[in-house]
Scaffold this motif. Structure first.
Motif, PDB file in Angstrom:
ATOM      1  N   GLU A  66      96.598 -65.301   8.899  1.00 10.29           N
ATOM      2  CA  GLU A  66      97.596 -64.235   8.836  1.00 10.29           C
ATOM      3  C   GLU A  66      98.569 -64.534   7.703  1.00 10.29           C
ATOM      4  O   GLU A  66      98.912 -65.690   7.453  1.00 10.29           O
ATOM      5  CB  GLU A  66      98.350 -64.126  10.157  1.00 10.29           C
ATOM      6  CG  GLU A  66      97.481 -63.705  11.328  1.00 10.29           C
ATOM      7  CD  GLU A  66      98.297 -63.600  12.614  1.00 10.29           C
ATOM      8  OE1 GLU A  66      99.476 -64.037  12.599  1.00 10.29           O
ATOM      9  OE2 GLU A  66      97.759 -63.099  13.611  1.00 10.29           O
ATOM     10  N   PHE A  67      99.041 -63.479   7.035  1.00  8.08           N
ATOM     11  CA  PHE A  67      99.859 -63.653   5.835  1.00  8.08           C
ATOM     12  C   PHE A  67     101.157 -62.872   5.955  1.00  8.08           C
ATOM     13  O   PHE A  67     101.183 -61.751   6.480  1.00  8.08           O
ATOM     14  CB  PHE A  67      99.105 -63.182   4.592  1.00  8.08           C
ATOM     15  CG  PHE A  67      97.889 -64.006   4.264  1.00  8.08           C
ATOM     16  CD1 PHE A  67      97.978 -65.100   3.423  1.00  8.08           C
ATOM     17  CD2 PHE A  67      96.656 -63.692   4.821  1.00  8.08           C
ATOM     18  CE1 PHE A  67      96.878 -65.859   3.128  1.00  8.08           C
ATOM     19  CE2 PHE A  67      95.541 -64.452   4.528  1.00  8.08           C
ATOM     20  CZ  PHE A  67      95.648 -65.542   3.685  1.00  8.08           C
ATOM     21  N   VAL A  68     102.206 -63.486   5.423  1.00  9.57           N
ATOM     22  CA  VAL A  68     103.508 -62.835   5.298  1.00  9.57           C
ATOM     23  C   VAL A  68     103.923 -62.925   3.833  1.00  9.57           C
ATOM     24  O   VAL A  68     104.002 -64.033   3.275  1.00  9.57           O
ATOM     25  CB  VAL A  68     104.574 -63.490   6.184  1.00  9.57           C
ATOM     26  CG1 VAL A  68     105.939 -62.835   5.940  1.00  9.57           C
ATOM     27  CG2 VAL A  68     104.198 -63.391   7.651  1.00  9.57           C
ATOM     28  N   GLY A  69     104.145 -61.784   3.210  1.00 10.40           N
ATOM     29  CA  GLY A  69     104.648 -61.748   1.843  1.00 10.40           C
ATOM     30  C   GLY A  69     106.128 -61.449   1.851  1.00 10.40           C
ATOM     31  O   GLY A  69     106.561 -60.421   2.395  1.00 10.40           O
ATOM     32  N   PHE A  70     106.924 -62.353   1.282  1.00  9.40           N
ATOM     33  CA  PHE A  70     108.379 -62.204   1.291  1.00  9.40           C
ATOM     34  C   PHE A  70     108.866 -62.009  -0.135  1.00  9.40           C
ATOM     35  O   PHE A  70     108.550 -62.805  -1.025  1.00  9.40           O
ATOM     36  CB  PHE A  70     109.035 -63.449   1.897  1.00  9.40           C
ATOM     37  CG  PHE A  70     110.525 -63.330   2.093  1.00  9.40           C
ATOM     38  CD1 PHE A  70     111.042 -62.873   3.297  1.00  9.40           C
ATOM     39  CD2 PHE A  70     111.412 -63.675   1.090  1.00  9.40           C
ATOM     40  CE1 PHE A  70     112.414 -62.773   3.488  1.00  9.40           C
ATOM     41  CE2 PHE A  70     112.780 -63.569   1.262  1.00  9.40           C
ATOM     42  CZ  PHE A  70     113.291 -63.114   2.465  1.00  9.40           C
ATOM     43  N   ASP A  71     109.637 -60.949  -0.351  1.00  9.90           N
ATOM     44  CA  ASP A  71     110.151 -60.678  -1.693  1.00  9.90           C
ATOM     45  C   ASP A  71     111.486 -59.954  -1.602  1.00  9.90           C
ATOM     46  O   ASP A  71     111.870 -59.442  -0.540  1.00  9.90           O
ATOM     47  CB  ASP A  71     109.153 -59.844  -2.504  1.00  9.90           C
ATOM     48  CG  ASP A  71     109.373 -59.983  -4.006  1.00  9.90           C
ATOM     49  OD1 ASP A  71     108.848 -60.937  -4.590  1.00  9.90           O
ATOM     50  OD2 ASP A  71     110.093 -59.149  -4.583  1.00  9.90           O
ATOM     51  N   ASP A 109      90.690 -54.518   8.279  1.00 14.26           N
ATOM     52  CA  ASP A 109      90.669 -55.938   8.632  1.00 14.26           C
ATOM     53  C   ASP A 109      91.696 -56.717   7.820  1.00 14.26           C
ATOM     54  O   ASP A 109      92.303 -57.666   8.326  1.00 14.26           O
ATOM     55  CB  ASP A 109      89.269 -56.511   8.398  1.00 14.26           C
ATOM     56  CG  ASP A 109      89.214 -58.007   8.636  1.00 14.26           C
ATOM     57  OD1 ASP A 109      89.429 -58.428   9.789  1.00 14.26           O
ATOM     58  OD2 ASP A 109      88.975 -58.758   7.658  1.00 14.26           O
ATOM     59  N   ILE A 110      91.895 -56.331   6.558  1.00 14.19           N
ATOM     60  CA  ILE A 110      92.881 -57.000   5.711  1.00 14.19           C
ATOM     61  C   ILE A 110      94.296 -56.588   6.102  1.00 14.19           C
ATOM     62  O   ILE A 110      95.198 -57.426   6.244  1.00 14.19           O
ATOM     63  CB  ILE A 110      92.624 -56.679   4.227  1.00 14.19           C
ATOM     64  CG1 ILE A 110      91.222 -57.148   3.810  1.00 14.19           C
ATOM     65  CG2 ILE A 110      93.686 -57.310   3.343  1.00 14.19           C
ATOM     66  CD1 ILE A 110      91.035 -58.634   3.845  1.00 14.19           C
ATOM     67  N   ALA A 111      94.503 -55.289   6.299  1.00 14.05           N
ATOM     68  CA  ALA A 111      95.849 -54.779   6.592  1.00 14.05           C
ATOM     69  C   ALA A 111      96.396 -55.337   7.899  1.00 14.05           C
ATOM     70  O   ALA A 111      97.611 -55.560   8.023  1.00 14.05           O
ATOM     71  CB  ALA A 111      95.822 -53.255   6.643  1.00 14.05           C
ATOM     72  N   SER A 112      95.534 -55.574   8.885  1.00 14.18           N
ATOM     73  CA  SER A 112      95.995 -56.064  10.186  1.00 14.18           C
ATOM     74  C   SER A 112      96.525 -57.485  10.118  1.00 14.18           C
ATOM     75  O   SER A 112      97.229 -57.930  11.026  1.00 14.18           O
ATOM     76  CB  SER A 112      94.851 -55.989  11.205  1.00 14.18           C
ATOM     77  OG  SER A 112      93.778 -56.842  10.819  1.00 14.18           O
ATOM     78  N   ARG A 113      96.223 -58.211   9.044  1.00 18.14           N
ATOM     79  CA  ARG A 113      96.639 -59.613   8.917  1.00 18.14           C
ATOM     80  C   ARG A 113      97.737 -59.808   7.878  1.00 18.14           C
ATOM     81  O   ARG A 113      98.072 -60.934   7.536  1.00 18.14           O
ATOM     82  CB  ARG A 113      95.432 -60.488   8.565  1.00 18.14           C
ATOM     83  CG  ARG A 113      94.379 -60.545   9.659  1.00 18.14           C
ATOM     84  CD  ARG A 113      93.256 -61.520   9.337  1.00 18.14           C
ATOM     85  NE  ARG A 113      92.374 -61.019   8.285  1.00 18.14           N
ATOM     86  CZ  ARG A 113      92.222 -61.589   7.109  1.00 18.14           C
ATOM     87  NH1 ARG A 113      92.905 -62.683   6.806  1.00 18.14           N
ATOM     88  NH2 ARG A 113      91.391 -61.081   6.218  1.00 18.14           N
TER      89      ARG A 113
END
Length: 575
Positions: free
Chosen positions: A118-123, A137-141
């Motif tokens: 799972e990924f979190v992008g912080f900006d 499948d990508i968007a859910s993670r």
């Protein structure tokens, strides 16, 4: 379409995102929807934060966001992975944080490579790819979170992530904030977690005067006064007391560096990061600094063919015929091709076709040579063959050339290598120098493009620095050749500034010579428009001036660094 290992992933234009876009409310401590306001400064998008709270000076224009794609593609090609970390037994992270994620390019590719993570992008702002455009499948993670980690703590729990990715944050972090930031990264990492940092120094790529002077060469009037009796005397220059500038873009260089220095941002983060990194992580791998040099000088483009003697009459006749048939339906219009010259950096080469063999801009062909034009008068003839980047057909060319073996693409500064517990030898594993060695000479044009586009991305902050100097520090402007006339309006100052920026852009385009890269990829370069006799005389003079100028090229000018990169990896202790 030409196959190349550096095809950057498509990035749609910034739009309102349907992703989870949250910010941390400094008063309540809760995550709330963020105001997505941007400031428009002379047509460039910038964040709406106060510079003291968020000193990041680059714009969020499309071409700036695309630099992230290009840089990521380069790392992917060299490392064959989204990460420089060697994960034991291919046990990849389960939860990863991309700090300063930008447009989200790294997160998207990492989500494909690590399907169970799972990924979190912080900006700081919302410029990421909307999750609605991703595969389910990508968007859910993936989730996007926005906030300012310089003024508030990261809105994540302790020991929440297995992996933290940080790429190119140095242009927005004051030197006194690095320690606090790494403390926060250490906090959100679980014991045994890893953080990887890829950082580059802040460089202003410059061009020597011998290269830029011919691009603006024009016939000058004599500076002497002639009297009826035949005597004459030289008129003294009004700027004789001003020392010569080191190069044509000295003012922009001064403004660019001042933007970061006034924000307390260190120009060489690759040199200071080990201090803050090793104080927060016990196990550290610090790779050497890699300095990418300037690309080799490309061959000059040959002169165009002269217009036939009756060209003007023919064009007038055709214009008359077109005017007579303009009233008829479906009359095709044949506009005259755009004129180009050596004084324009948008000109095209005259080679009829590039190499027919398959090639890649970033792949190195064994035994490749660089073709350098001589200063023979025959080379300046309008009927001389084109000087192209195609090295396969140089033997059949009548133009005399000097063949020079390919120089190394980079310089490794091993003196800066620092590692703890894991040894110095292991630090070189972070950088695949063997893969970089396989790149073609023209790949350096990409490094120079990245650097000068980063300068252009800061032009609004540079202009604000210019205005401050016109009001308070005119002496610094005079030293750089700027007219310090107090009556000059702000609009006139803006116009002059944009001329300087445009000149810098055009000079860099001439140095990069994109037409040469396209020719190596197999693209046919269109012929240039024929010129009149007067135009051709001027073009020949410019051609000769550029050939003559290359005699003054030194090793330092040709192989000066245009970009410096360093990688760090740190592991949190297992408690």
């Amino acid at each position: 379409m030409i196959n190349s290992p550096f095809v950057a992933p498509f990035m749609p234009p910034p739009r309102p995102s349907t992703a989870t876009t949250m910010a941390l409310d400094s008063t309540s401590g809760r995550r709330v929807p963020r105001n997505r306001d941007f400031l428009n400064k002379h047509g460039h998008r910038h964040h709406s934060y106060d510079p003291e709270k968020a000193p990041y000076p680059l714009s969020y224009d499309r071409q700036v966001l695309e630099l992230e794609n290009m840089d990521h593609s380069f790392v992917m090609h060299v490392k064959k992975s989204v990460s420089v970390v060697q994960f034991p037994d291919h046990i990849f992270p389960k939860r990863s944080l991309d700090l300063g994620c930008g447009g989200g390019t790294w997160v998207l590719d990492a989500a494909k490579e690590w399907p169970d993570c799972e990924f979190v992008g912080f900006d700081l702002v919302d410029v990421q790819v909307p999750t609605s455009l991703m595969e389910p499948d990508i968007a859910s993670r993936i989730s996007w979170v926005h906030g300012n980690f310089l003024t508030t703590k990261l809105p994540f729990d302790d020991d929440e992530f297995d992996h933290v990715h940080m790429h190119g944050l140095g242009r927005g972090i004051p030197e006194n904030k690095w320690g606090v930031l790494f403390e926060e990264v250490n906090r959100v990492l679980r014991p045994g977690g890893v953080v990887e940092v890829l950082e580059h120094d802040i460089l202003f790529p410059t061009l020597p005067t011998w290269f830029t002077a011919p691009l603006r060469a024009r016939n000058k009037r004599s500076d002497s006064v002639h009297y009826p009796n035949g005597s004459h005397h030289r008129v003294p220059s009004s700027q004789s007391d001003i020392p010569p500038l080191p190069h044509d873009h000295a003012l922009l260089e001064s403004l660019y560096y001042a933007v970061f220095e006034n924000r307390f941002i260190n120009l060489r983060p690759t040199a200071i990061l080990p201090i803050y990194f090793t104080s927060n992580f016990r196990r550290v791998i610090s790779a050497p600094i890699v300095h990418f040099r300037m690309p080799a000088l490309p061959p000059l483009q040959a002169l165009p063919q002269p217009l036939p003697p009756n060209a003007l009459l023919m064009e007038a006749s055709l214009s008359s015929d077109r005017s007579e048939t303009s009233s008829q339906p479906h009359a095709p219009s044949t506009p005259r091709p755009l004129a180009v010259s050596f004084s324009s950096t948008h000109s095209s080469a005259t080679s009829k076709s590039a190499s027919s063999g398959k090639s890649s801009l970033f792949s190195n062909t064994e035994g490749s040579m660089l073709s350098c034009p001589t200063t023979s008068p025959a080379d300046c003839s309008p009927h001389s063959p084109a000087l192209s980047c195609d090295t396969a057909n140089t033997s059949s060319s009548k133009t005399e050339t000097a063949h020079v073996m390919k120089k190394p693409l980079y310089i490794v500064d091993s003196s800066a290598t620092e590692s703890t517990l894991m040894g110095v030898a292991a630090s070189r594993s972070l950088i695949s120098l063997d893969e970089i060695d396989k790149l073609s000479e023209r790949s350096l044009a990409m490094q120079l493009y990245w650097s000068y586009q980063s300068v252009l991305a800061c032009q609004e902050a540079m202009y604000e620095e210019l205005l401050d100097r016109t009001r308070n520090r005119t002496g610094q402007l005079a030293e750089c050749g700027w007219d310090t006339d107090q009556e000059l309006s702000e609009l006139e100052s803006r116009t002059k500034f944009e001329i300087l920026v445009d000149r810098y852009k055009r000079d860099m385009q001439a140095r990069i010579s994109l037409w040469c890269s396209l020719a190596e990829l197999g693209w046919s370069v269109p012929p240039r428009e024929a010129m009149s006799k007067a135009e051709l005389v001027e073009e020949e003079r410019l051609y000769q001036a550029m050939l003559e100028a290359r005699r003054f090229a030194s090793e330092e000018d040709l192989y000066a660094p245009c970009r410096s990169v360093r990688i760090f990896v740190g592991y949190k202790d297992v408690q």
